[in-house]
Write a protein that holds these residues in place. Structure first.
Motif, PDB file in Angstrom:
ATOM      1  N   LEU A   1      -4.115 -15.283 -13.607  1.00  0.00           N
ATOM      2  CA  LEU A   1      -5.257 -15.229 -12.943  1.00  0.00           C
ATOM      3  C   LEU A   1      -5.703 -14.243 -11.758  1.00  0.00           C
ATOM      4  O   LEU A   1      -6.590 -14.372 -11.274  1.00  0.00           O
TER       5      LEU A   1
ATOM      6  N   VAL B   1      -9.359 -13.379 -10.034  1.00  0.00           N
ATOM      7  CA  VAL B   1      -9.198 -13.865  -8.706  1.00  0.00           C
ATOM      8  C   VAL B   1      -9.166 -12.797  -7.648  1.00  0.00           C
ATOM      9  O   VAL B   1      -9.901 -12.759  -6.658  1.00  0.00           O
TER      10      VAL B   1
ATOM     11  N   THR C   1      -1.886 -21.327  -9.601  1.00  0.00           N
ATOM     12  CA  THR C   1      -3.240 -21.157  -9.294  1.00  0.00           C
ATOM     13  C   THR C   1      -3.482 -20.813  -7.754  1.00  0.00           C
ATOM     14  O   THR C   1      -4.073 -19.960  -7.247  1.00  0.00           O
TER      15      THR C   1
END
Length: 395
Positions: free
Chosen positions: A64, A68, A113
């Motif tokens: 991610l 991101v 995350t």
């Protein structure tokens, strides 16, 4: 904005980010230093499940990191950081409350995350301050991390006498505290990314020299992550694990001021030295030095030197190579590829440990070979940088 007000804003940014680092690192290391022991002893988890949980967190976090990191460039890093801290708080709380494989997987996903959001957000704030404060700010940032890495395992060990649930709950509380600190950052004027997040990713991927640097530095994440995993997987008791972690962090904190000062961390010789020290640490463990106190401490010292050199070397080089509008994107691209390797390598290391002492020796030897091979390739970076028309670093 006047020079004095800009300087005041930079000082405030550095102060708040360092305070955030203190809170989250204390929580992280107090919980993660004893996670393997908790999974292995308290829950009776198989080695393969332990490796999956640890590596899945890495995979989610660094997969991610690419999207991101790009979003951080076009959004507000402080808001991204707040969300990151809340996600990680939920992950740590869940980690101390569940025992099923599915629950542990969800906790790992939340932790990953949150990490994907936190690191580009915090480091983008530091990268955006004036150059004369950036090196000192990052040095304070990483020294705080290492100081908490010394204190965290000891705090976790004390709380572990009551139960891992209290360790995890304390970690969650510290991440919530960090979430409350992020809004205190007073952002200075940002350089707009006119073409959006996707353009930033394309810019990074088309930068040939930057991608060469990414390829050469990819193993650093695997090497630093596995240092704290292979010792408990090898059967070391919690006190020995705590000693190893604390010595490693103390040495890293001692090395940080020297490495982070000025432009020293940009030299590819520093990256090469860090990789060689990591390789030496794994070779010691592969030779069985971890079975003796002196050998365990020696391996921790080598890994501490490696961490103290590698972290600022990677950060300062990425910031130097990235356009000012795309700090987060370049940090994310590099973390994405490094995370994929760390995930695959972490799974492989855990599986090899299932084959007993011979498999453990093979795993640590392979890590040492990867470190030395990357160190050898760093010699190509200076010539490639010159070919790309950039300033050749002193190494």
């Amino acid at each position: 904005m006047s020079v004095s007000s800009a300087d005041h804003g930079d000082r405030r940014t550095v102060t708040v980010v360092v305070a955030i680092q203190a809170a989250i690192s204390l929580g992280y290391f107090s919980a993660m230093a004893h996670l393997v022991v908790h999974l292995k002893e308290d829950l009776g988890a198989a080695t393969g499940l332990i490796g999956l949980v640890l590596s899945l967190r890495n995979l989610v976090q660094h997969t991610l990191s690419l999207p991101v990191g790009a979003l951080v460039d076009v959004l507000d890093p402080a808001r991204a950081g707040t969300l990151a801290c809340l996600l990680r708080a939920a992950g740590f709380a869940l980690l101390g409350a569940v025992s099923s494989p599915s629950g542990l997987v969800v906790a790992a996903v939340l932790l990953g995350t949150g990490g994907a959001l936190f690191h580009p957000a915090a480091q983008s704030l530091l990268a955006g301050v004036a150059e004369r404060r950036r090196a000192r700010g990052y040095a304070a940032y990483t020294m705080t991390l290492q100081a908490m890495a010394v204190l965290g395992p000891a705090v976790g060990l004390a709380l572990l006498n009551i139960g891992y649930w209290l360790v995890a709950l304390t970690a969650a509380g510290l991440w919530i505290l960090a979430a409350c600190l992020f809004p205190l950052v007073r952002n200075g004027p940002r350089v707009p990314s006119e073409d959006g997040a996707a353009a930033g990713v394309r810019t990074a991927l088309r930068n040939r020299f930057f991608m060469w640097f990414v390829a050469v530095s990819m193993p650093t994440m695997l090497l630093t992550d596995q240092a704290s995993v292979v010792v408990p997987l090898g059967g070391a008791e919690p006190r020995a694990v705590t000693l190893f972690t604390c010595v490693l962090a103390t040495v890293s904190a001692a090395v940080q001021p020297w490495c982070a000062a000025g432009t020293r961390a940009e030299r590819f010789g520093v990256l090469r030295a860090g990789l060689l020290c990591a390789g030496g640490g794994y070779l010691l463990l592969a030779a069985g030095a971890g079975d003796r106190l002196a050998g365990l401490v020696a391996a921790a010292v080598l890994h501490g030197i490696a961490g103290g050199l590698l972290q600022p070397a990677v950060f300062q080089t990425v910031v130097r190579l990235a356009p000012s509008a795309h700090y987060g994107t370049h940090l994310g691209v590099r973390a994405f590829f490094s995370g994929l390797l760390a995930f695959a390598g972490g799974i492989a290391v855990s599986r090899l440990f299932e084959y007993g002492p011979r498999g453990a020796t093979m795993a640590m030897t392979a890590l040492a070979v990867a470190a030395c091979a990357s160190a050898a390739v760093t010699r190509c970076l200076s010539s490639r940088e010159a070919d790309a028309g950039r300033r050749a670093p002193v190494s």
